[in-house]
Design an enzyme around this catalytic site. Structure first.
Site, short mmCIF file in Angstrom:
data_model
loop_
_atom_site.label_atom_id
_atom_site.label_comp_id
_atom_site.label_asym_id
_atom_site.label_seq_id
_atom_site.Cartn_x
_atom_site.Cartn_y
_atom_site.Cartn_z
N CYS A 34 0.64 11.60 -11.10
CA CYS A 34 0.05 10.60 -10.19
C CYS A 34 -0.37 9.34 -10.94
O CYS A 34 -0.73 8.34 -10.32
CB CYS A 34 -1.13 11.18 -9.44
SG CYS A 34 -0.65 12.54 -8.36
N HIS A 81 2.41 0.29 4.60
CA HIS A 81 3.37 -0.37 3.71
C HIS A 81 2.69 -1.25 2.68
O HIS A 81 3.19 -2.32 2.33
CB HIS A 81 4.41 -1.15 4.52
CG HIS A 81 5.02 -0.33 5.61
ND1 HIS A 81 5.76 0.80 5.36
CD2 HIS A 81 4.95 -0.44 6.95
CE1 HIS A 81 6.13 1.35 6.51
NE2 HIS A 81 5.65 0.62 7.50
N GLU A 123 -2.52 14.08 2.93
CA GLU A 123 -1.79 13.27 1.96
C GLU A 123 -0.38 13.85 1.77
O GLU A 123 0.60 13.13 1.66
CB GLU A 123 -2.56 13.27 0.64
CG GLU A 123 -1.93 12.51 -0.49
CD GLU A 123 -2.68 12.76 -1.79
OE1 GLU A 123 -3.18 11.78 -2.35
OE2 GLU A 123 -2.77 13.92 -2.22
NI NI Z 1 -0.48 10.38 -4.63
#
Ligand code: NI
Length: 142
Positions: A34, A81, A123
């Site tokens: 990440c 976006h 997520e």
């Molecule tokens: Ni992430």
């Protein structure tokens, strides 16, 4: 009669988990993939839950169209976006979904027609986060 109402919204955005508090090696250790400098994207699913009195005439807590209009302006137009790291709210906070939940809670707490109970954000299909408010944070640290 108090009732609860939840509504889901979707948006896609990118982010990178990185804190200036640590050096690059420590960031890689904490955030793993990440922390990839090129970032990565998620299709976030935001669920907001409100409570309020059921109007005896309409049978509703509030008009969902009002909430949709609020969400469009305050959430979708602002986050969809985007690179989350480039937004003001993440200038001094890591763009984790924990912190995103707190920011989304702050936003929807401003919806005037009902009381915000909690925010739930997915997520990925494996990770989800909830935030239900905190007196200290609500005073505006984020
Ligand atoms: Ni992430």
């Amino acid at each position: 009669m108090k009732a609860y109402l939840s509504r889901r919204y979707h948006f896609s955005a990118s982010h990178r988990l990185h804190t200036e508090a640590y050096d690059d090696a420590r960031n890689r250790e904490i955030y793993g993939k990440c922390n990839n400098p090129h970032g990565h994207g998620h299709n976030y699913i935001v669920q907001v839950t409100f409570s309020g009195q059921v109007d005896p005439v309409t049978g509703m807590i509030f008009d969902l169209a009002e909430l949709d209009a609020f969400a469009q302006t305050s959430l979708i137009d602002r986050f969809a976006h985007t690179n989350l790291n480039a937004l003001d709210c993440f200038a001094n906070h890591v763009s984790t979904t924990e912190n995103l939940s707190i920011e989304v809670h702050r936003i929807f707490a401003g919806f005037p027609a009902a009381h915000l109970e909690k925010v739930h954000i997915e997520e990925t299909s494996n990770n989800s986060f909830e935030y239900a408010g905190d007196a200290k944070l609500l005073r505006g640290t984020l």
